[in-house]
Design an enzyme around this catalytic site. Sequence first.
Site, mmCIF file in Angstrom:
data_model
loop_
_atom_site.group_PDB
_atom_site.id
_atom_site.type_symbol
_atom_site.label_atom_id
_atom_site.label_comp_id
_atom_site.label_asym_id
_atom_site.label_seq_id
_atom_site.Cartn_x
_atom_site.Cartn_y
_atom_site.Cartn_z
ATOM 1 N N HIS A 149 -3.395 -3.262 -5.391
ATOM 2 C CA HIS A 149 -3.621 -2.786 -4.024
ATOM 3 C C HIS A 149 -5.075 -3.022 -3.646
ATOM 4 O O HIS A 149 -5.955 -2.230 -3.996
ATOM 5 C CB HIS A 149 -3.244 -1.299 -3.926
ATOM 6 C CG HIS A 149 -3.477 -0.730 -2.557
ATOM 7 N ND1 HIS A 149 -3.883 0.576 -2.345
ATOM 8 C CD2 HIS A 149 -3.378 -1.278 -1.335
ATOM 9 C CE1 HIS A 149 -4.008 0.783 -1.042
ATOM 10 N NE2 HIS A 149 -3.715 -0.326 -0.412
ATOM 11 N N GLU B 188 -6.758 -0.817 -6.562
ATOM 12 C CA GLU B 188 -5.856 0.090 -7.306
ATOM 13 C C GLU B 188 -4.868 -0.785 -8.066
ATOM 14 O O GLU B 188 -4.149 -1.591 -7.463
ATOM 15 C CB GLU B 188 -5.109 1.017 -6.346
ATOM 16 C CG GLU B 188 -5.946 2.170 -5.816
ATOM 17 C CD GLU B 188 -5.130 3.116 -4.929
ATOM 18 O OE1 GLU B 188 -4.380 2.628 -4.070
ATOM 19 O OE2 GLU B 188 -5.247 4.345 -5.079
ATOM 20 N N ASN C 162 -4.473 6.318 -0.639
ATOM 21 C CA ASN C 162 -3.830 6.600 0.646
ATOM 22 C C ASN C 162 -3.154 7.955 0.664
ATOM 23 O O ASN C 162 -3.131 8.642 1.675
ATOM 24 C CB ASN C 162 -2.824 5.497 0.988
ATOM 25 C CG ASN C 162 -3.528 4.253 1.498
ATOM 26 O OD1 ASN C 162 -4.674 4.338 1.940
ATOM 27 N ND2 ASN C 162 -2.872 3.114 1.400
ATOM 28 N N SER D 11 0.833 -1.213 0.000
ATOM 29 C CA SER D 11 0.000 0.000 0.000
ATOM 30 C C SER D 11 0.860 1.253 0.000
ATOM 31 O O SER D 11 0.369 2.351 -0.203
ATOM 32 C CB SER D 11 -0.909 0.005 1.234
ATOM 33 O OG SER D 11 -0.128 -0.136 2.396
#
Length: 706
Positions: free
Chosen positions: A433, A445, A483, A412
């Site tokens: 991800h 992702e 993120n 991540s």
Amino acid sequence: MSNGPVSLTVRGGCAHVVVDNPPVNALSRDVRAGIETAMRAALADRSADCIVIRAAGRTFVAGGDIGEFDGPLLPPDMNDVVALVETSDKPVVAALHGTVLGGGLELALGCHARVAASETRLGLPEVTLGLIPGAGGTRRLPRAIGLRKALDMIVEGAPIRAGEARTLGLVDEIVDGDLPAAAETLARSLVGTDLAPRRLGSAARATAGEDVDAILAAARARVAQSWPWSTARRAAIESVAQGVDNELDAALARERALFEQCRAGGESKALIHMFFAERDAVRVPAWAAAANAMPIARVGVVGGGTMGRGIAIVFAAAGIPTLLHDSNPAARAAARVGIDAHFKSQAERGRLAPEAAQAAAAAATIVDSLDAFAPVDLVVEAAFEQMAVKLEVFRQLDRVTRPDAVLATNTSTLDVEAIARATGRPDNVLGMHFFSPAPVMRLLEIVRTPLTGASALRSVVDLSRRIGKTGIVVGNAFGFVANRMIFEYQRQGEFLVEEGASPEQVDRVLVEFGMPMGPFAMADMAGLDVAWFLRKEIPQMRPAGRRYSALADHICERGWFGQKTGRGWFRYEAGGRKPLPHPEVDALVDAERRRLGLSPRTVADEEIRERCLFALVNEAARLLDEGLAARPGDIDVIYAQGFGFPRWRGGPLHWADAIGVAHVHRRVEAYHDAGDPWLQPAPLLARMAAEGVKFSELERKAWIRR
Ligand code: T1G
């Protein structure tokens, strides 16, 4: 005879009006005009005693053409088309298959009878687009199946299956064989009969025996409870209510007025934006579209922890044979138990048939050596989030797997390109991800590096659909897209607490905005220790010389990791998930304020909303400028699916367009000028503000690099 997407053929005294407007036979202007022309011709044709309306392709009409809703509704009006059908003195039967939705069901309701293939689903999903049925559905459906069930369908927006439709009387027959022939037979049987009772629009109110006021009150209460933000659902109930007793024309006029009110509102613009953004976001990028995708028939997963186990469950649930390896025998054993427990629970909850659950569990095999990965087409690595560990895993994978196998990392925060370069096949290495819990979260992702090849990318994008994920291609930069933005959102929340707000206040404000939970409750749910580890491990999490909040570190130093330890930002009763005040954190915050020399001030809700949410928008502008997200809509989908940003606001960037990019920029600039280096306005945001450009216009202006 053919009128563009609608044809008319008359055979043996029965006229067949056939809609052929791929991919879903949406009621575009040409389709509406084509049906109208074909109906007039069929009515005038003396050789035709009855009429069948049906569609080619995979589904009957799946609704109005959503793409037409942002402009003026052009004639012919769908109400007029339905009226032409309903007032026909020749029996008209709809032959239904696929997904008969919205205007498609309203067209069918105008017919005198309906037959449906057994797999057909029927519904009025308009409220999911911020609209209401706009072609008589709020009038006719209650007369077909009763007020209570009709309101349920319209307010929920969910389709029902053909069997239930038959039971309710929405469909006259279920057909497993030749659908057109069955429709024709029924139509012939109605020739010469009194069609009046079958004209739902003017039929007597079908609410006999139903307590109308009580049903309406219950529907209103349900919307207030479950969808307090949904103006469309309130309008739909209003339209149904007025349709119960009004005469037809007045009822249709009122329905259309309410439809137009909804269509002009922000809710439908946002939800229609999300509808198309979710479909654009999963397209294969143009540069990879010509590549051949490798069929993924066998998968390997490295890592038996929560993520590895969850990822293996995703593939096994999709029927893809999956091997899972962890170097730790205990982790392997736990993974087996966890996978079996998951599918057992799915069966117990009725989400999977028992035999399907067993088959899915059996599709996952635990292996004690990576050598077993020799035949797989794809490996997803979900090992410990440390670069040294991942590099070693990829060196081993490079050795044991086929050279053409795709190797994906579930990291991540780490550099996917560095991992790719550790292998002899960097073109076949990318990031996948997944979001936790992997079996639940749709968002995925797909992280490409400059070395990622078109075939590997295309293979994984295609695979995403098969495993029920919204696979969105993003660039390889720290935190990728989701993120990187959420870090800025959380950061502002922590700064606000240092300055005087409480975690409760910050969370309340953002929940009132429409987030499913606030940043602090979300951090407690995810586990504070994960981010704590990353802050210690990864320099980008704590850039030198910039304001940094140590509050979360102090909380973790006390072993308070959130829900899983019963204490984090908030306190949790044993096994509970409800965030409760945590006085020891309040004391810790006070001590930290003293250490920082900050005297707590009253923080307005508006400031919390602006700093947390505009931080998202500002960081998104940076991501677009750096080419890390292909389009603004991708970011809207990532935030709606990944973090529950309210879909009825259209995602953070659609929302920024709605409130004004210049306003967002002005406020970000003001906070930056007041001393917050993290809220330095992104250059793209500043340029958009200066030139009056919206996020929705960036692609057309080619201001963003794909
Ligand atoms: N209008 C325009 N385009 C549509 C469309 C629609 N109603 N439905 C689908 N598409 C496009 C979609 O954008 C995609 O395009 C392709 O078709 C395949 O869709 C008057 C006002 C029917 C269950 O809300 O639920 O009627 O990506 O990828 O997964 O009162 O599409 O290929 O370029 O979703 O097989 C009510 C919306 C409208 C149904 C098929 N109807 N559509 O799912 O394919 S409002 C709806 C769906 C209305 C009336 C009111 C699904 C589907 P592209 P897809 P799918």
